[in-house]
Enzyme design. Structure first.
Site, mmCIF file in Angstrom:
data_model
loop_
_atom_site.group_PDB
_atom_site.id
_atom_site.type_symbol
_atom_site.label_atom_id
_atom_site.label_comp_id
_atom_site.label_asym_id
_atom_site.label_seq_id
_atom_site.Cartn_x
_atom_site.Cartn_y
_atom_site.Cartn_z
ATOM 1 N N HIS A 206 26.194 21.300 -8.879
ATOM 2 C CA HIS A 206 26.284 22.679 -8.416
ATOM 3 C C HIS A 206 25.271 23.514 -9.179
ATOM 4 O O HIS A 206 25.029 23.274 -10.360
ATOM 5 C CB HIS A 206 27.703 23.232 -8.658
ATOM 6 N N ASP B 12 33.146 20.348 -2.289
ATOM 7 C CA ASP B 12 33.031 19.459 -1.133
ATOM 8 C C ASP B 12 33.494 18.047 -1.408
ATOM 9 O O ASP B 12 33.685 17.263 -0.485
ATOM 10 C CB ASP B 12 31.567 19.412 -0.657
HETATM 11 N N1 COA Z 1 23.307 13.591 -7.543
HETATM 12 C C1 COA Z 1 22.459 13.108 -8.475
HETATM 13 N N2 COA Z 1 21.786 13.906 -9.328
HETATM 14 C C2 COA Z 1 21.963 15.221 -9.229
HETATM 15 C C3 COA Z 1 22.841 15.781 -8.296
HETATM 16 C C4 COA Z 1 23.516 14.912 -7.427
HETATM 17 N N3 COA Z 1 24.327 15.368 -6.485
HETATM 18 N N4 COA Z 1 22.824 17.104 -8.423
HETATM 19 C C5 COA Z 1 21.968 17.390 -9.398
HETATM 20 N N5 COA Z 1 21.442 16.247 -9.896
HETATM 21 C C6 COA Z 1 20.459 16.125 -10.950
HETATM 22 C C7 COA Z 1 19.138 16.734 -10.502
HETATM 23 O O1 COA Z 1 18.328 15.763 -9.840
HETATM 24 C C8 COA Z 1 18.563 17.171 -11.816
HETATM 25 O O2 COA Z 1 18.065 16.015 -12.489
HETATM 26 P P1 COA Z 1 16.752 16.130 -13.429
HETATM 27 O O3 COA Z 1 17.092 17.175 -14.459
HETATM 28 O O4 COA Z 1 16.605 14.746 -13.974
HETATM 29 O O5 COA Z 1 15.651 16.550 -12.518
HETATM 30 C C9 COA Z 1 19.766 17.647 -12.593
HETATM 31 O O6 COA Z 1 20.880 16.925 -12.041
HETATM 32 C C10 COA Z 1 20.049 19.118 -12.552
HETATM 33 O O7 COA Z 1 20.166 19.518 -11.217
HETATM 34 P P2 COA Z 1 20.476 21.048 -10.891
HETATM 35 O O8 COA Z 1 19.304 21.874 -11.305
HETATM 36 O O9 COA Z 1 21.791 21.385 -11.432
HETATM 37 O O10 COA Z 1 20.577 21.035 -9.326
HETATM 38 P P3 COA Z 1 20.175 22.191 -8.337
HETATM 39 O O11 COA Z 1 20.712 23.474 -8.823
HETATM 40 O O12 COA Z 1 18.726 22.157 -8.016
HETATM 41 O O13 COA Z 1 20.937 21.734 -7.024
HETATM 42 C C11 COA Z 1 22.724 21.177 -5.634
HETATM 43 C C12 COA Z 1 22.280 22.000 -6.850
HETATM 44 C C13 COA Z 1 24.148 21.551 -5.270
HETATM 45 C C14 COA Z 1 21.810 21.490 -4.429
HETATM 46 C C15 COA Z 1 22.614 19.694 -6.005
HETATM 47 O O14 COA Z 1 23.484 19.416 -7.068
HETATM 48 C C16 COA Z 1 22.916 18.798 -4.834
HETATM 49 O O15 COA Z 1 22.032 18.525 -4.020
HETATM 50 N N6 COA Z 1 24.172 18.272 -4.737
HETATM 51 C C17 COA Z 1 24.547 17.443 -3.618
HETATM 52 C C18 COA Z 1 24.833 18.262 -2.386
HETATM 53 C C19 COA Z 1 26.123 19.020 -2.499
HETATM 54 O O16 COA Z 1 27.157 18.485 -2.843
HETATM 55 N N7 COA Z 1 26.062 20.304 -2.128
HETATM 56 C C20 COA Z 1 27.233 21.179 -2.098
HETATM 57 C C21 COA Z 1 27.135 22.232 -3.138
HETATM 58 S S1 COA Z 1 28.639 23.179 -3.235
#
Ligand code: COA
Length: 393
Positions: free
Chosen positions: A275, A329
């Protein structure tokens, strides 16, 4: 032939006053009193009320009132709002005809976005400056959205439209319109809690999209359909549907570890995990996990919940250091599946609940509105010589 001359040196873009932040991460886009989140401590409040208390004691109708008008209603106000919501559920037959014309290959989110936009065309009383128009529009959109979702679902799966009842709660009526049967009170209450948990979540992509549209003084039907469009993506609302497909693909708890480790090795996103704001487990996921466990225990267990718990364990081992945990989710799909609801409805159910939050932001945006007009950093070229198409290589 036009003579090709070297383009004059590009004028560089003026240095922006504010540095570029991809995804506007941490950039405030509005002042708001609707929703508070502390992502480090896992706190979520609507209008100052903790989400756990609302999930425990409130109803979707009362929570919607709270979000829209800023305070918990007195008994008479709640009764009026609940009555207005119930009597506004039915939709014009031409809207049902419109849904019948949409291809059944479409996604219910696309049908919802199209039908909410169309809904506004039936109601000229949508002057954003008039309080009574704002009230009527808000009630109408929240009340009718579940009808539109249930109608498209039934029509696109070859069944007849079931008109709403006005003697059921918002959540119970939604389930009734899907099946034609009054739901058990405990199942209706779980739906009600799910609607409460999804009703608002501050400045995320869909709320921002809605507020940007609201800032143009567009009508609320258009505001909500913009927000629905933003919610469809798999990185936002679309994740709940993807989670259940993932859990079903994994199938058995023993297969969770290799599946998740392979995703992590390939740097793939695991749906329902992570998140932008929460650095602990999403408080809504905690409530939903408890609900899923209670519902499933009553039915003597469900392999999907066991797979979900194993996925959470493997993710915690590998991504816990990055403070990446389950979000709302992750468990919502397990709850909905236990209720017998199909994955294609998961995101629309999120949307119909979130409409209350989007409309609260619409009303707030109209107070002291200034149209959104952010800046960009231009990275293209300048003064390119125009070459006729026949002379291009
Ligand atoms: N699976 C694997 N790795 C993940 C991840 C996931 N679902 N979510 C974040 N990470 C990793 C990122 O690749 C990043 O890695 P790095 O530092 O090695 O590059 C790190 O964790 C930090 O990510 P973050 O900056 O917190 O993510 P974000 O703010 O850009 O994206 C989301 C947030 C929600 C878009 C992302 O977590 C995601 O795509 N989750 C899956 C989709 C989802 O469940 N969405 C519903 C949200 S309520």
């Amino acid at each position: 032939m036009s003579e090709r001359t070297a383009p004059p040196p590009a004028t560089s873009s003026p240095t922006p006053a504010i540095p570029y932040v991809p995804g506007l991460d941490g950039v405030p886009a509005a002042k708001s009193s609707i929703c508070f989140i502390d992502g480090d401590q896992g706190i979520l409040e609507y209008r100052g009320y903790p989400i756990e208390a609302l999930a425990e004691s409130s109803t979707f109708e009362e929570t919607s009132y709270l979000l829209l008008w800023g305070k918990l209603p007195a008994r008479a106000d709640l009764d009026k709002f609940t009555r207005d919501m119930a009597t506004n559920r039915d939709v014009r037959f031409r809207l049902i005809d419109l849904l019948k014309c949409l291809p059944d290959t479409g996604h219910p989110m696309e049908a919802l976005q199209a039908s909410i936009a169309a809904l506004g065309m039936f109601y000229p009383d949508r002057d954003v400056d008039k309080p009574e128009d704002r009230y009527n529009s808000a009630v109408r959109i929240i009340a009718k959205a579940t009808t539109l979702v249930a109608a498209y679902y039934r029509l696109s799966t070859g069944r007849d439209y079931i008109p709403p009842k006005d003697d059921l709660s918002h959540a119970a009526n939604f389930l009734y319109m899907l099946t034609g049967e009054d739901p058990e009170p405990d199942v209706a209450r779980v739906m009600d809690i799910c609607f409460i948990l999804h009703a608002e979540h501050s400045m995320n992509a869909s709320t921002f999209a809605g507020r940007v549209t609201a800032s143009t003084l567009a009508d609320p039907y258009t505001v909500v359909s913009s927000a629905i469009g933003a919610l469809t993506g798999p990185l936002h609302g679309g994740a709940n549907e993807q989670v259940i497909h993932m859990l079903q693909r994994i199938g058995e708890a023993e297969k969770a570890r290799p599946y998740i480790e392979d995703l992590i090795a390939r740097k793939q996103k695991i749906m329902g995990i992570g998140h932008r704001i929460y650095r602990v487990k999403d408080p809504r996921a905690l409530v939903l996990q408890k609900l899923a466990s209670q519902m499933i225990a009553k039915r003597g267990g469900d392999p999907l919940l066991v797979v979900a718990q194993e996925v959470e364990k493997v993710v915690a081992e590998h991504l816990g250091a990055k403070r990446i945990y389950p979000n709302v989710d992750f468990y919502s799909g397990v709850v909905y599946t236990a209720m017998g609801l199909p994955p294609a409805l998961f995101t629309p159910m999120f949307a119909v609940a979130r409409i209350s939050g989007w409309l609260a932001h619409w009303i707030e945006q109209l107070q002291g509105n200034r149209i959104y007009r952010p800046d960009q950093i231009y990275t293209g070229t300048h003064n390119e010589p125009y070459v006729p198409v026949e002379e291009r290589v």
